[in-house]
Scaffold this active site. Structure first.
Site, PDB file in Angstrom:
ATOM      1  N   ARG A  64       0.826  -1.215   0.000  1.00 53.02           N
ATOM      2  CA  ARG A  64       0.000   0.000   0.000  1.00 53.02           C
ATOM      3  C   ARG A  64       0.857   1.260   0.000  1.00 53.02           C
ATOM      4  O   ARG A  64       0.516   2.266  -0.631  1.00 53.02           O
ATOM      5  CB  ARG A  64      -0.920  -0.025   1.231  1.00 53.02           C
ATOM      6  N   HIS A  68       0.322   4.125  -2.788  1.00 54.19           N
ATOM      7  CA  HIS A  68      -0.039   5.507  -2.476  1.00 54.19           C
ATOM      8  C   HIS A  68       1.044   6.484  -2.920  1.00 54.19           C
ATOM      9  O   HIS A  68       0.754   7.641  -3.227  1.00 54.19           O
ATOM     10  CB  HIS A  68      -0.328   5.648  -0.982  1.00 54.19           C
ATOM     11  N   GLY A  74       3.911  10.415  -9.223  1.00 56.84           N
ATOM     12  CA  GLY A  74       4.618   9.241  -9.697  1.00 56.84           C
ATOM     13  C   GLY A  74       5.387   8.552  -8.593  1.00 56.84           C
ATOM     14  O   GLY A  74       5.339   8.950  -7.425  1.00 56.84           O
ATOM     15  N   GLU A  89       2.462  14.394   2.095  1.00 59.17           N
ATOM     16  CA  GLU A  89       1.541  13.348   1.634  1.00 59.17           C
ATOM     17  C   GLU A  89       1.143  12.399   2.765  1.00 59.17           C
ATOM     18  O   GLU A  89      -0.012  11.978   2.856  1.00 59.17           O
ATOM     19  CB  GLU A  89       2.172  12.539   0.497  1.00 59.17           C
ATOM     20  N   ASN A  95      -3.860   8.744   4.197  1.00 57.93           N
ATOM     21  CA  ASN A  95      -2.593   8.192   4.670  1.00 57.93           C
ATOM     22  C   ASN A  95      -2.366   8.294   6.169  1.00 57.93           C
ATOM     23  O   ASN A  95      -1.778   7.401   6.784  1.00 57.93           O
ATOM     24  CB  ASN A  95      -1.430   8.904   3.968  1.00 57.93           C
ATOM     25  N   HIS A 194      -6.092  -5.828  -2.211  1.00 57.65           N
ATOM     26  CA  HIS A 194      -6.783  -5.797  -0.914  1.00 57.65           C
ATOM     27  C   HIS A 194      -6.747  -7.158  -0.219  1.00 57.65           C
ATOM     28  O   HIS A 194      -7.012  -7.246   0.979  1.00 57.65           O
ATOM     29  CB  HIS A 194      -8.239  -5.359  -1.100  1.00 57.65           C
TER      30      HIS A 194
END
Length: 324
Positions: A64, A68, A74, A89, A95, A194
Protein backbone atom coordinates in the site's frame (compact mmCIF):
# COMPACT_ATOMS: atom_id res chain seq x y z
CA UNK A 1 24.38 9.81 -21.47
CA UNK A 2 26.47 8.61 -18.52
CA UNK A 3 27.16 4.93 -17.91
CA UNK A 4 24.79 4.74 -14.91
CA UNK A 5 21.97 6.46 -16.84
CA UNK A 6 22.50 4.01 -19.71
CA UNK A 7 22.39 1.00 -17.39
CA UNK A 8 19.21 2.33 -15.76
CA UNK A 9 17.60 2.77 -19.17
CA UNK A 10 18.52 -0.80 -20.11
CA UNK A 11 17.09 -1.94 -16.76
CA UNK A 12 13.80 -0.18 -17.41
CA UNK A 13 13.45 -1.59 -20.93
CA UNK A 14 14.30 -5.09 -19.74
CA UNK A 15 11.66 -4.97 -17.01
CA UNK A 16 9.00 -3.92 -19.48
CA UNK A 17 9.92 -6.63 -21.98
CA UNK A 18 10.46 -9.56 -19.60
CA UNK A 19 7.39 -11.69 -18.81
CA UNK A 20 6.16 -12.09 -15.27
CA UNK A 21 6.99 -15.24 -13.35
CA UNK A 22 4.80 -17.70 -11.48
CA UNK A 23 5.33 -17.89 -7.71
CA UNK A 24 9.07 -17.30 -7.98
CA UNK A 25 11.56 -14.47 -7.85
CA UNK A 26 12.74 -13.19 -11.19
CA UNK A 27 16.35 -12.18 -11.67
CA UNK A 28 15.72 -8.48 -10.97
CA UNK A 29 16.68 -6.14 -13.77
CA UNK A 30 19.33 -4.51 -11.60
CA UNK A 31 21.70 -3.39 -14.33
CA UNK A 32 21.20 0.10 -12.95
CA UNK A 33 23.12 -0.88 -9.81
CA UNK A 34 25.07 -3.92 -10.98
CA UNK A 35 28.39 -2.10 -10.89
CA UNK A 36 27.87 0.52 -8.19
CA UNK A 37 25.76 -1.46 -5.69
CA UNK A 38 25.47 -5.11 -6.76
CA UNK A 39 24.00 -6.20 -3.39
CA UNK A 40 21.14 -3.67 -3.42
CA UNK A 41 18.31 -5.98 -4.54
CA UNK A 42 19.54 -8.81 -2.33
CA UNK A 43 19.60 -6.53 0.71
CA UNK A 44 16.02 -5.43 0.05
CA UNK A 45 14.81 -8.99 -0.53
CA UNK A 46 16.47 -10.39 2.59
CA UNK A 47 15.26 -7.57 4.83
CA UNK A 48 11.70 -7.73 3.48
CA UNK A 49 11.61 -11.49 4.04
CA UNK A 50 12.74 -10.96 7.63
CA UNK A 51 10.13 -8.24 8.17
CA UNK A 52 7.32 -10.46 6.82
CA UNK A 53 8.43 -13.48 8.84
CA UNK A 54 8.29 -11.36 11.99
CA UNK A 55 4.98 -9.71 11.07
CA UNK A 56 3.12 -11.14 8.07
CA UNK A 57 0.68 -8.24 8.27
CA UNK A 58 3.39 -5.91 6.96
CA UNK A 59 3.12 -7.32 3.43
CA UNK A 60 -0.05 -5.34 2.82
CA UNK A 61 1.51 -2.29 4.44
CA UNK A 62 4.52 -2.26 2.13
CA UNK A 63 2.35 -2.83 -0.95
CA UNK A 64 0.00 0.00 0.00
CA UNK A 65 2.89 2.36 0.72
CA UNK A 66 4.22 1.93 -2.82
CA UNK A 67 0.71 2.24 -4.27
CA UNK A 68 -0.04 5.51 -2.48
CA UNK A 69 3.36 6.88 -3.46
CA UNK A 70 2.88 6.24 -7.17
CA UNK A 71 -0.51 7.95 -7.39
CA UNK A 72 0.95 11.30 -6.33
CA UNK A 73 3.75 12.74 -8.51
CA UNK A 74 4.62 9.24 -9.70
CA UNK A 75 6.80 6.67 -7.97
CA UNK A 76 9.26 9.12 -6.41
CA UNK A 77 9.12 8.24 -2.68
CA UNK A 78 7.47 11.59 -1.94
CA UNK A 79 5.12 9.72 0.41
CA UNK A 80 8.07 9.11 2.74
CA UNK A 81 8.91 12.78 3.32
CA UNK A 82 8.22 14.37 6.70
CA UNK A 83 6.78 17.86 7.12
CA UNK A 84 7.29 19.96 10.26
CA UNK A 85 3.85 21.49 9.65
CA UNK A 86 2.14 18.15 8.86
CA UNK A 87 1.45 19.16 5.27
CA UNK A 88 3.18 16.26 3.47
CA UNK A 89 1.54 13.35 1.63
CA UNK A 90 1.79 11.11 4.70
CA UNK A 91 -0.41 13.63 6.56
CA UNK A 92 -3.25 13.45 4.02
CA UNK A 93 -6.61 11.95 4.89
CA UNK A 94 -6.02 8.62 3.04
CA UNK A 95 -2.59 8.19 4.67
CA UNK A 96 -2.50 9.66 8.16
CA UNK A 97 -2.55 7.05 10.93
CA UNK A 98 -3.05 4.25 8.41
CA UNK A 99 -0.02 3.95 6.12
CA UNK A 100 2.57 1.56 7.51
CA UNK A 101 6.13 0.67 6.65
CA UNK A 102 7.95 3.98 7.07
CA UNK A 103 10.24 2.59 9.77
CA UNK A 104 10.93 -0.59 7.80
CA UNK A 105 11.79 1.28 4.58
CA UNK A 106 14.08 3.54 6.60
CA UNK A 107 15.89 0.50 7.98
CA UNK A 108 16.33 -1.00 4.51
CA UNK A 109 17.66 2.31 3.23
CA UNK A 110 20.15 2.52 6.12
CA UNK A 111 21.43 -0.98 5.36
CA UNK A 112 21.95 -0.12 1.70
CA UNK A 113 23.61 3.20 2.57
CA UNK A 114 26.06 1.31 4.76
CA UNK A 115 26.95 -0.90 1.78
CA UNK A 116 27.02 1.73 -0.97
CA UNK A 117 26.13 5.28 0.08
CA UNK A 118 24.33 7.73 -2.15
CA UNK A 119 23.41 5.55 -5.12
CA UNK A 120 20.12 3.68 -4.48
CA UNK A 121 16.95 5.77 -4.36
CA UNK A 122 14.22 5.39 -1.77
CA UNK A 123 11.77 5.16 -4.67
CA UNK A 124 13.54 2.07 -6.02
CA UNK A 125 13.55 0.56 -2.52
CA UNK A 126 9.77 1.08 -2.27
CA UNK A 127 9.21 -0.64 -5.63
CA UNK A 128 11.42 -3.60 -4.74
CA UNK A 129 9.97 -3.96 -1.24
CA UNK A 130 6.39 -4.04 -2.53
CA UNK A 131 7.28 -6.78 -5.04
CA UNK A 132 9.24 -8.85 -2.52
CA UNK A 133 6.48 -8.54 0.10
CA UNK A 134 3.84 -9.83 -2.34
CA UNK A 135 6.03 -12.77 -3.32
CA UNK A 136 6.73 -13.62 0.33
CA UNK A 137 2.99 -14.08 1.03
CA UNK A 138 2.15 -16.08 -2.09
CA UNK A 139 1.93 -13.75 -5.06
CA UNK A 140 3.75 -13.77 -8.38
CA UNK A 141 6.99 -11.92 -8.94
CA UNK A 142 7.58 -9.26 -11.58
CA UNK A 143 10.64 -7.57 -13.00
CA UNK A 144 11.29 -4.23 -11.29
CA UNK A 145 12.81 -1.58 -13.50
CA UNK A 146 15.30 0.51 -11.54
CA UNK A 147 16.70 4.01 -11.78
CA UNK A 148 14.00 6.16 -10.17
CA UNK A 149 14.96 9.38 -8.46
CA UNK A 150 13.52 10.67 -5.21
CA UNK A 151 11.22 13.68 -5.43
CA UNK A 152 11.72 16.83 -3.41
CA UNK A 153 8.06 17.86 -3.09
CA UNK A 154 5.36 16.22 -0.97
CA UNK A 155 1.96 17.89 -0.55
CA UNK A 156 -0.95 16.78 1.60
CA UNK A 157 -3.35 18.67 -0.69
CA UNK A 158 -2.35 16.56 -3.71
CA UNK A 159 -2.65 13.24 -1.90
CA UNK A 160 -6.12 14.17 -0.64
CA UNK A 161 -7.48 14.36 -4.18
CA UNK A 162 -5.33 11.90 -6.17
CA UNK A 163 -5.42 8.75 -4.06
CA UNK A 164 -8.49 6.56 -4.76
CA UNK A 165 -11.02 6.52 -1.92
CA UNK A 166 -12.77 3.51 -0.32
CA UNK A 167 -16.01 5.43 -0.93
CA UNK A 168 -15.51 5.89 -4.69
CA UNK A 169 -17.99 4.78 -7.31
CA UNK A 170 -16.81 2.60 -10.19
CA UNK A 171 -16.62 5.63 -12.49
CA UNK A 172 -14.63 7.61 -9.94
CA UNK A 173 -12.17 4.75 -9.58
CA UNK A 174 -11.80 4.54 -13.36
CA UNK A 175 -11.12 8.28 -13.52
CA UNK A 176 -8.53 8.18 -10.72
CA UNK A 177 -6.65 5.31 -12.32
CA UNK A 178 -6.91 6.81 -15.81
CA UNK A 179 -5.30 10.00 -14.49
CA UNK A 180 -2.09 8.00 -13.91
CA UNK A 181 -2.32 5.97 -17.11
CA UNK A 182 -3.99 2.81 -15.81
CA UNK A 183 -7.09 1.39 -17.51
CA UNK A 184 -10.22 -0.05 -15.90
CA UNK A 185 -8.99 -3.65 -16.28
CA UNK A 186 -5.82 -2.71 -14.37
CA UNK A 187 -7.91 -0.88 -11.79
CA UNK A 188 -9.93 -4.00 -11.05
CA UNK A 189 -6.96 -6.34 -10.89
CA UNK A 190 -4.99 -3.96 -8.66
CA UNK A 191 -8.00 -3.81 -6.34
CA UNK A 192 -7.13 -7.47 -5.73
CA UNK A 193 -4.20 -6.22 -3.66
CA UNK A 194 -6.78 -5.80 -0.91
CA UNK A 195 -6.40 -9.53 -0.36
CA UNK A 196 -3.45 -8.72 1.94
CA UNK A 197 -4.94 -5.49 3.23
CA UNK A 198 -6.67 -4.51 6.42
CA UNK A 199 -9.16 -1.81 7.36
CA UNK A 200 -10.42 0.11 10.34
CA UNK A 201 -14.04 0.29 11.39
CA UNK A 202 -14.08 3.95 10.40
CA UNK A 203 -13.97 2.91 6.76
CA UNK A 204 -17.22 0.92 7.04
CA UNK A 205 -19.25 2.81 9.66
CA UNK A 206 -21.08 4.82 7.01
CA UNK A 207 -22.10 1.65 5.15
CA UNK A 208 -23.40 0.06 8.34
CA UNK A 209 -25.21 2.87 10.13
CA UNK A 210 -25.65 5.92 7.91
CA UNK A 211 -25.79 4.74 4.33
CA UNK A 212 -26.82 7.44 1.88
CA UNK A 213 -26.93 9.90 4.76
CA UNK A 214 -29.93 8.15 6.31
CA UNK A 215 -29.53 7.57 10.04
CA UNK A 216 -29.67 3.87 10.88
CA UNK A 217 -29.58 2.75 7.21
CA UNK A 218 -27.33 -0.13 6.13
CA UNK A 219 -25.96 -0.46 2.62
CA UNK A 220 -28.30 -3.00 0.96
CA UNK A 221 -25.42 -4.29 -1.20
CA UNK A 222 -23.82 -5.94 1.87
CA UNK A 223 -24.81 -9.58 2.42
CA UNK A 224 -27.08 -9.45 5.54
CA UNK A 225 -25.19 -11.97 7.69
CA UNK A 226 -21.92 -10.28 6.84
CA UNK A 227 -23.41 -6.90 7.76
CA UNK A 228 -24.41 -8.35 11.14
CA UNK A 229 -20.88 -9.67 11.70
CA UNK A 230 -19.41 -6.28 10.84
CA UNK A 231 -21.75 -4.50 13.25
CA UNK A 232 -20.61 -6.83 16.03
CA UNK A 233 -16.99 -5.99 15.26
CA UNK A 234 -17.69 -2.31 14.66
CA UNK A 235 -20.31 -0.93 17.09
CA UNK A 236 -21.77 2.40 16.02
CA UNK A 237 -19.55 5.39 16.81
CA UNK A 238 -16.86 3.17 18.35
CA UNK A 239 -13.36 2.34 17.17
CA UNK A 240 -14.03 -1.41 17.02
CA UNK A 241 -11.77 -4.10 15.64
CA UNK A 242 -9.19 -4.28 12.89
CA UNK A 243 -10.81 -5.87 9.84
CA UNK A 244 -9.31 -8.26 7.29
CA UNK A 245 -10.24 -7.75 3.65
CA UNK A 246 -10.92 -11.44 3.05
CA UNK A 247 -10.95 -14.72 4.96
CA UNK A 248 -7.33 -15.68 4.25
CA UNK A 249 -5.68 -12.91 6.23
CA UNK A 250 -2.20 -11.90 5.00
CA UNK A 251 -2.13 -14.47 2.18
CA UNK A 252 -2.05 -13.32 -1.43
CA UNK A 253 -4.81 -15.22 -3.25
CA UNK A 254 -8.08 -14.65 -5.12
CA UNK A 255 -10.40 -14.86 -2.10
CA UNK A 256 -10.89 -11.09 -2.18
CA UNK A 257 -12.73 -11.46 -5.48
CA UNK A 258 -14.82 -14.30 -4.09
CA UNK A 259 -15.75 -12.07 -1.15
CA UNK A 260 -16.71 -9.17 -3.41
CA UNK A 261 -18.81 -11.44 -5.61
CA UNK A 262 -20.58 -12.77 -2.49
CA UNK A 263 -21.32 -9.15 -1.45
CA UNK A 264 -18.81 -9.35 1.39
CA UNK A 265 -16.42 -6.65 0.25
CA UNK A 266 -15.56 -4.23 3.06
CA UNK A 267 -15.45 -0.93 1.18
CA UNK A 268 -18.07 0.77 -0.94
CA UNK A 269 -15.42 0.85 -3.66
CA UNK A 270 -15.15 -2.97 -3.42
CA UNK A 271 -18.90 -3.41 -3.78
CA UNK A 272 -18.98 -0.88 -6.61
CA UNK A 273 -16.79 -3.11 -8.76
CA UNK A 274 -19.97 -5.11 -9.38
CA UNK A 275 -21.94 -2.10 -10.63
CA UNK A 276 -20.21 -2.10 -14.02
CA UNK A 277 -20.46 -4.90 -16.59
CA UNK A 278 -16.67 -4.78 -16.99
CA UNK A 279 -16.09 -4.90 -13.24
CA UNK A 280 -18.58 -7.71 -12.73
CA UNK A 281 -17.04 -9.78 -15.52
CA UNK A 282 -13.50 -9.35 -14.18
CA UNK A 283 -14.42 -10.00 -10.53
CA UNK A 284 -16.26 -13.15 -11.63
CA UNK A 285 -13.32 -14.29 -13.75
CA UNK A 286 -10.72 -13.68 -11.04
CA UNK A 287 -12.82 -15.43 -8.41
CA UNK A 288 -12.46 -18.76 -10.22
CA UNK A 289 -9.65 -21.30 -9.72
CA UNK A 290 -6.89 -21.10 -12.29
CA UNK A 291 -7.68 -17.55 -13.36
CA UNK A 292 -5.04 -15.16 -14.66
CA UNK A 293 -5.28 -12.97 -11.55
CA UNK A 294 -1.74 -13.63 -10.33
CA UNK A 295 -0.04 -12.87 -13.64
CA UNK A 296 -2.38 -9.97 -14.45
CA UNK A 297 -1.71 -8.42 -11.04
CA UNK A 298 2.04 -8.70 -11.56
CA UNK A 299 1.79 -7.08 -15.00
CA UNK A 300 -0.35 -4.25 -13.63
CA UNK A 301 2.09 -3.68 -10.77
CA UNK A 302 4.96 -3.41 -13.24
CA UNK A 303 3.03 -0.77 -15.17
CA UNK A 304 2.00 1.11 -12.02
CA UNK A 305 5.56 1.20 -10.69
CA UNK A 306 6.63 3.00 -13.86
CA UNK A 307 4.21 5.94 -13.43
CA UNK A 308 5.84 9.31 -14.15
CA UNK A 309 9.43 8.64 -13.20
CA UNK A 310 11.00 11.92 -12.12
CA UNK A 311 14.09 13.03 -14.01
CA UNK A 312 14.52 16.03 -11.73
CA UNK A 313 15.19 14.47 -8.37
CA UNK A 314 17.91 13.19 -6.10
CA UNK A 315 19.10 10.13 -4.22
CA UNK A 316 18.10 10.88 -0.64
CA UNK A 317 20.51 9.98 2.14
CA UNK A 318 17.53 9.29 4.42
CA UNK A 319 14.08 8.60 3.04
CA UNK A 320 12.16 11.01 5.29
CA UNK A 321 14.01 14.21 4.28
CA UNK A 322 15.42 15.85 1.19
CA UNK A 323 19.16 16.30 1.07
CA UNK A 324 20.47 19.55 2.53
Amino acid sequence: MGSRALMCLISALAAILLPTSTNAYLPTTDGCYSEICPQATTIVKNMVNKIIKENRNMAGGLLRLHFHDCFVRGCDASVLLDSPSNEAEKDARPNANSLRGFKEIGEIKAAIEAECPGVVSCADILALAARDAVVEVGGNSWSVALGRKDGRVSLKSEADVKIPSPFDTFDQLVQNFAAVGLNQHEMVVLSGGHTIGRASCGAVQQRLYNFGGVEGATDPSIEPKFAKELKEKCPQNQQGSELSMDSSKNTFDNLYFKAVLAKKGLFESDANLLTSPVGLELVTRYSKPGSSFYSDFAAAMLKMSNIQWSTDGEIRRVCSAINA
